[in-house]
Enzyme design. Structure first.
Site, PDB file in Angstrom:
ATOM      1  N   ARG A  62      28.013  -9.962  20.264  1.00 24.11           N
ATOM      2  CA  ARG A  62      27.117 -10.215  19.135  1.00 24.11           C
ATOM      3  C   ARG A  62      25.794  -9.442  19.302  1.00 24.11           C
ATOM      4  O   ARG A  62      25.264  -8.900  18.329  1.00 24.11           O
ATOM      5  CB  ARG A  62      26.848 -11.715  19.017  1.00 24.11           C
ATOM      6  N   HIS A  66      24.131  -6.909  16.588  1.00 24.87           N
ATOM      7  CA  HIS A  66      22.763  -7.081  16.092  1.00 24.87           C
ATOM      8  C   HIS A  66      21.857  -5.918  16.492  1.00 24.87           C
ATOM      9  O   HIS A  66      20.850  -5.666  15.834  1.00 24.87           O
ATOM     10  CB  HIS A  66      22.193  -8.418  16.580  1.00 24.87           C
ATOM     11  N   VAL A  70      20.533  -2.867  13.123  1.00 26.36           N
ATOM     12  CA  VAL A  70      19.097  -2.801  12.861  1.00 26.36           C
ATOM     13  C   VAL A  70      18.568  -1.467  13.384  1.00 26.36           C
ATOM     14  O   VAL A  70      18.299  -1.315  14.574  1.00 26.36           O
ATOM     15  CB  VAL A  70      18.369  -3.998  13.511  1.00 26.36           C
ATOM     16  N   ASN A  94      18.172 -13.906  15.234  1.00 33.39           N
ATOM     17  CA  ASN A  94      18.251 -13.825  16.702  1.00 33.39           C
ATOM     18  C   ASN A  94      17.557 -14.965  17.432  1.00 33.39           C
ATOM     19  O   ASN A  94      17.992 -15.361  18.522  1.00 33.39           O
ATOM     20  CB  ASN A  94      17.644 -12.499  17.186  1.00 33.39           C
ATOM     21  N   HIS A 193      34.623 -13.131  15.408  1.00 32.26           N
ATOM     22  CA  HIS A 193      34.453 -14.586  15.405  1.00 32.26           C
ATOM     23  C   HIS A 193      35.693 -15.317  15.941  1.00 32.26           C
ATOM     24  O   HIS A 193      35.782 -16.529  15.829  1.00 32.26           O
ATOM     25  CB  HIS A 193      34.080 -15.074  13.998  1.00 32.26           C
ATOM     26  N   ASP A 239      36.243 -20.160  16.475  1.00 30.59           N
ATOM     27  CA  ASP A 239      37.698 -20.194  16.296  1.00 30.59           C
ATOM     28  C   ASP A 239      38.202 -21.513  16.876  1.00 30.59           C
ATOM     29  O   ASP A 239      38.200 -21.713  18.096  1.00 30.59           O
ATOM     30  CB  ASP A 239      38.323 -18.992  17.017  1.00 30.59           C
TER      31      ASP A 239
END
Ligand code: HEM
Ligand code: NAG
Ligand code: NAG
Length: 319
Positions: A62, A66, A70, A94, A193, A239
């Site tokens: 993740r 992220h 950006v 974040n 995910h 999940d």
């Protein structure tokens, strides 16, 4: 003749290398002479981190997403805020959520000990994300290297470029399209995910009556630790089937209306991604291949190369 036959191939190789460098591209062998062991170091540090806490593979994946979304994969998310600088760590998507920074620090110090001031934090994050997925049973891919680290970060870009868990399908498609990623890539990348955990505050609305397209027994299970009020940071697996296994169960969940976030279930809610979700739900190999391809593409988002940016010595601060 002797001169030409021995020099010409060398020249061709040289020109090719120059062309690659000049166009600011990443390359798989970027550190092959300057830090030949970097991939081994990252891999074994990630193996240790994931053995200690399997979720760390998810957390690092993740972080990479992220970072890349950006202003490109430039290690900007790793910069700490200071009294005079407000960066991405404290941005909405974040703050109290992004994690794994200490693992990146550990890897960085091991890499520095082997090859001082050579490997960027952005490249370390790209390798670590790849290794975390593989360690949890997912696919692997070649990570092209040569990213340099940003000297700055943008909180406002972090707030506006990263999708939120309440996003609609059209918002998801357009936010990924803004980064040059098709809806198909978006749906494949969302398969991330299949691992990791989420805080109650990000899915409360969906499980407490906000969504009608939810499996009732699934909602009931989630409500046990995510009540209507309180418990904002209580964790649940994204999940429900296999949270530390990088498989295609995420898509099976979507088909069964057991997506955790509203945004997850949007991928299977009568819209354009339904058929792809169905395909991934029954064909794990196809998902794995598409995910690997999409991750390579995510990793190529606007890297800083050559003389742009720097190789940070400490991932938390500019040199
Ligand atoms: C499509 C839009 C996406 C949305 C709206 C979204 C949203 C979220 C949210 C709200 C969380 C929970 C954070 C928390 O509870 O602290 C989360 C976790 C996570 N996300 Fe996403 N995400 C998206 C796409 C992605 C992509 C593309 C990746 C990677 C390729 C990714 C990887 C992860 C992982 C692995 C976790 C679990 C992290 C952990 O356990 O520490 N997500 N996401
Ligand atoms: C690593 O390199 C940096 C910059 O070249 C230098 O300032 C630092 O002292 C070096 N550290 C070690 C342990 O060699
Ligand atoms: C809800 O999910 C469970 C598995 O968690 C499944 O057994 C059940 O059939 C689902 N219910 C519906 C209505 O789809």
């Amino acid at each position: 003749m002797g001169f030409l036959s021995s020099t010409f191939p060398t020249l061709v190789v040289l020109l090719y290398l120059l062309a690659c460098a000049a166009s600011g591209q990443l390359s798989a062998n970027f550190y092959s002479t300057t830090c030949p062991n970097v991939q081994t170091i990252v891999r074994s540090a990630m193996a240790q981190a994931v053995a200690k806490e399997p979720r760390m593979g998810a957390s690092i994946l993740r972080l990479f997403f992220h970072d890349c979304f950006v202003n490109g994969c430039d290690g900007s998310i790793l910069l700490d805020d200071t009294p005079t600088f407000t960066g991405e760590k404290s941005a909405g998507p974040n703050a109290n959520s992004a994690r794994g920074f200490d693992v990146i620090d550990t890897i960085k110090s091991q890499v520095e000990a082997a090859c001082n001031a050579t490997v960027s934090c952005a490249d370390i994050l790209a390798l670590a994300a790849r290794d975390g997925v593989k360690l949890l049973g997912g696919p692997t891919w070649t990570v092209r290297l040569g990213r340099r680290d940003a000297r700055t970060a943008s909180q406002s870009a972090a707030n506006s470029n990263l999708p939120g868990p309440g996003s609609s399908l059209s918002t998801l498609i357009s936010m990924f399209s803004n980064k040059g990623l098709s809806a198909r890539y978006m749906t494949a990348l969302s398969g991330a995910h299949t691992i990791g955990q989420a805080q109650c505050q990000f899915f409360r609305g969906r499980i407490t009556g906000g969504d009608t397209n939810i499996n009732a027994s699934f909602a009931a299970v989630r409500q046990q630790t995510c009540p209507k009020t309180g418990g904002d940071s209580n964790l649940a697996p994204i999940d429900v089937q296999s949270p530390i296994m990088f498989d295609n169960a995420y898509y099976q969940n979507l088909v069964g209306q057991r997506g955790l976030f509203h945004s997850d279930q949007e991928l299977f809610s009568g819209g354009s991604q339904d058929s792809l979700v169905r395909l991934y739900s029954t064909n794990g190999a196809k998902f794995a291949a598409d995910f690997a391809k999409a991750m390579a593409k995510l990793g190529n988002l606007s890297p800083l190369t050559e003389t742009n940016g720097e190789v940070r010595l400490n991932c938390r601060k500019v040199n």
